[in-house]
Design a protein around this motif. Sequence first.
Motif, mmCIF file in Angstrom:
data_model
loop_
_atom_site.group_PDB
_atom_site.id
_atom_site.type_symbol
_atom_site.label_atom_id
_atom_site.label_comp_id
_atom_site.label_asym_id
_atom_site.label_seq_id
_atom_site.Cartn_x
_atom_site.Cartn_y
_atom_site.Cartn_z
ATOM 1 N N HIS A 152 0.837 -1.197 0.000
ATOM 2 C CA HIS A 152 0.000 0.000 0.000
ATOM 3 C C HIS A 152 0.871 1.245 0.000
ATOM 4 O O HIS A 152 1.998 1.248 0.491
ATOM 5 C CB HIS A 152 -0.908 0.026 1.239
ATOM 6 N N GLN A 153 0.302 2.300 -0.547
ATOM 7 C CA GLN A 153 0.928 3.609 -0.469
ATOM 8 C C GLN A 153 0.097 4.459 0.499
ATOM 9 O O GLN A 153 -0.904 5.053 0.122
ATOM 10 C CB GLN A 153 0.988 4.264 -1.853
ATOM 11 N N TYR A 154 0.492 4.456 1.753
ATOM 12 C CA TYR A 154 -0.256 5.201 2.761
ATOM 13 C C TYR A 154 0.169 6.661 2.733
ATOM 14 O O TYR A 154 1.371 6.972 2.716
ATOM 15 C CB TYR A 154 -0.015 4.617 4.144
ATOM 16 N N ASP A 155 -0.834 7.550 2.686
ATOM 17 C CA ASP A 155 -0.519 8.977 2.644
ATOM 18 C C ASP A 155 -0.655 9.591 4.029
ATOM 19 O O ASP A 155 -0.991 8.913 5.008
ATOM 20 C CB ASP A 155 -1.407 9.699 1.628
ATOM 21 N N VAL A 156 -0.437 10.908 4.078
ATOM 22 C CA VAL A 156 -0.467 11.600 5.365
ATOM 23 C C VAL A 156 -1.857 11.557 5.996
ATOM 24 O O VAL A 156 -1.993 11.538 7.231
ATOM 25 C CB VAL A 156 0.002 13.072 5.179
ATOM 26 N N HIS A 157 -2.908 11.497 5.155
ATOM 27 C CA HIS A 157 -4.261 11.427 5.696
ATOM 28 C C HIS A 157 -4.491 10.111 6.427
ATOM 29 O O HIS A 157 -5.162 10.081 7.469
ATOM 30 C CB HIS A 157 -5.284 11.589 4.563
ATOM 31 N N ASP A 158 -3.949 9.017 5.868
ATOM 32 C CA ASP A 158 -4.093 7.721 6.532
ATOM 33 C C ASP A 158 -3.388 7.718 7.880
ATOM 34 O O ASP A 158 -3.922 7.207 8.879
ATOM 35 C CB ASP A 158 -3.513 6.613 5.636
ATOM 36 N N ILE A 159 -2.197 8.287 7.911
ATOM 37 C CA ILE A 159 -1.439 8.322 9.170
ATOM 38 C C ILE A 159 -2.150 9.204 10.190
ATOM 39 O O ILE A 159 -2.253 8.852 11.366
ATOM 40 C CB ILE A 159 -0.004 8.837 8.917
ATOM 41 N N ASN A 160 -2.668 10.346 9.722
ATOM 42 C CA ASN A 160 -3.396 11.226 10.643
ATOM 43 C C ASN A 160 -4.651 10.536 11.186
ATOM 44 O O ASN A 160 -4.997 10.692 12.360
ATOM 45 C CB ASN A 160 -3.782 12.515 9.932
ATOM 46 N N PHE A 161 -5.332 9.787 10.309
ATOM 47 C CA PHE A 161 -6.524 9.065 10.763
ATOM 48 C C PHE A 161 -6.161 8.044 11.827
ATOM 49 O O PHE A 161 -6.806 7.967 12.881
ATOM 50 C CB PHE A 161 -7.197 8.374 9.577
ATOM 51 N N LEU A 162 -5.130 7.260 11.568
ATOM 52 C CA LEU A 162 -4.732 6.229 12.530
ATOM 53 C C LEU A 162 -4.292 6.849 13.860
ATOM 54 O O LEU A 162 -4.622 6.353 14.937
ATOM 55 C CB LEU A 162 -3.595 5.384 11.958
ATOM 56 N N THR A 163 -3.545 7.940 13.754
ATOM 57 C CA THR A 163 -3.077 8.604 14.980
ATOM 58 C C THR A 163 -4.249 9.156 15.783
ATOM 59 O O THR A 163 -4.321 8.984 17.011
ATOM 60 C CB THR A 163 -2.102 9.732 14.635
#
Length: 385
Positions: A152-163
């Motif tokens: 997968h290519q996780y973007d900054v939105h995915d990381i922000n969501f997980l955080t």
Amino acid sequence: MPNSQRVTERTVEKLQRQQAALAAFGSFAFRETDLQKILTEAARICAASLEVPFCKVCRYRPAEDDLLIVAGCGWKPGVIGGVVSQANETSPQGRAYVTGKPVIIRNIITANDLALPEFYAEHGIISTVDVVIPGFDGKPFGVLEIDSPSQHQYDVHDINFLTGFANVLAEAVATATRVQALRESVEQKNLLAEELQHRVRNNLQMLASMLSAHARDEAGVAGHSVDAMIRQVTILAQVYDSLLGVGLSKTIDFAGYLDALCVSMPGLQGPRAHSVAIHCRADRLLLDLDAVTSLGIVVAELITNSYGHAFPDRDGQILIDLALDSGGKTAMLTIHDDGIGYRPQDGSSRRGLSLCRRIVARIGGTLELQPGAGTLWAIGFPAAA
């Protein structure tokens, strides 16, 4: 439609889905008190929101210094409940836990510096993302991880969501933990109260039965004396029942306890031709368990004496008053009846009053007979709990 516009629309849709998922989880988590259900639902929503088949919640164990999988989504039986890794930088989870920063592994096959458990290969895991779940006691609770069998290519939105999701999960964990601790405390106190009540009542009932059997074998004065003893045992049982009725804790509201005791006392007295009313007025006062029990026994004894001797041929009343001095350091408890007045007698009555004085002295107080109409007993004692 230009490709860039389609990408932007998909991004907006994804963000809206993730925000809705976060809101839905928050609503669920703060209604639910079962921590395991909260963790399991967190794993399910995270996997669905990021469109991956696997997710797990790992809890840090200080004694073992490792990360235990306590909940998950998509895993084969046996994975949840096992240790995923030590809490160090040799694993994606451990690295996230130690550094406190998100760890993104797009291809674990090419990441030669990682130690991975065998079940990763069994599930075909290729990419992972780990974020820390904050703690409420100074240390992080653990790690939230999503896993995928494709790169997968996780973007900054995915990381922000997980955080953000991990932060909401941390609050839910803290709330559920506090609720569970409170529930266990209440359950333990209830069990203690039930056990104490059971033991005290059984012992007193056994004693009363023995005295009853003895009374049947006696006649005249001896039998009446034993009947009085049986009544005293029954009253002592009520002292304990009134104590349990206001709840067992380190300190007890003595005013509430006095009210409960005074309500129950008339029903424990022997049959009589004239009525006696009991009135209680008490300032709120917190006392420790020993002081409340001791004073309860003395109050019950003095009320019983008034019932038995103060009103031989008429109705009457008994006034119980508890007041604090202006400084709040000492308290005065009075038991006042409007009967014929105290008349010292030989026998059990005198012995009972002597015992009352010893009990009051044990808590640092005094018991005195005050002059005036009727009988007025004054008990002074320290007001500190």
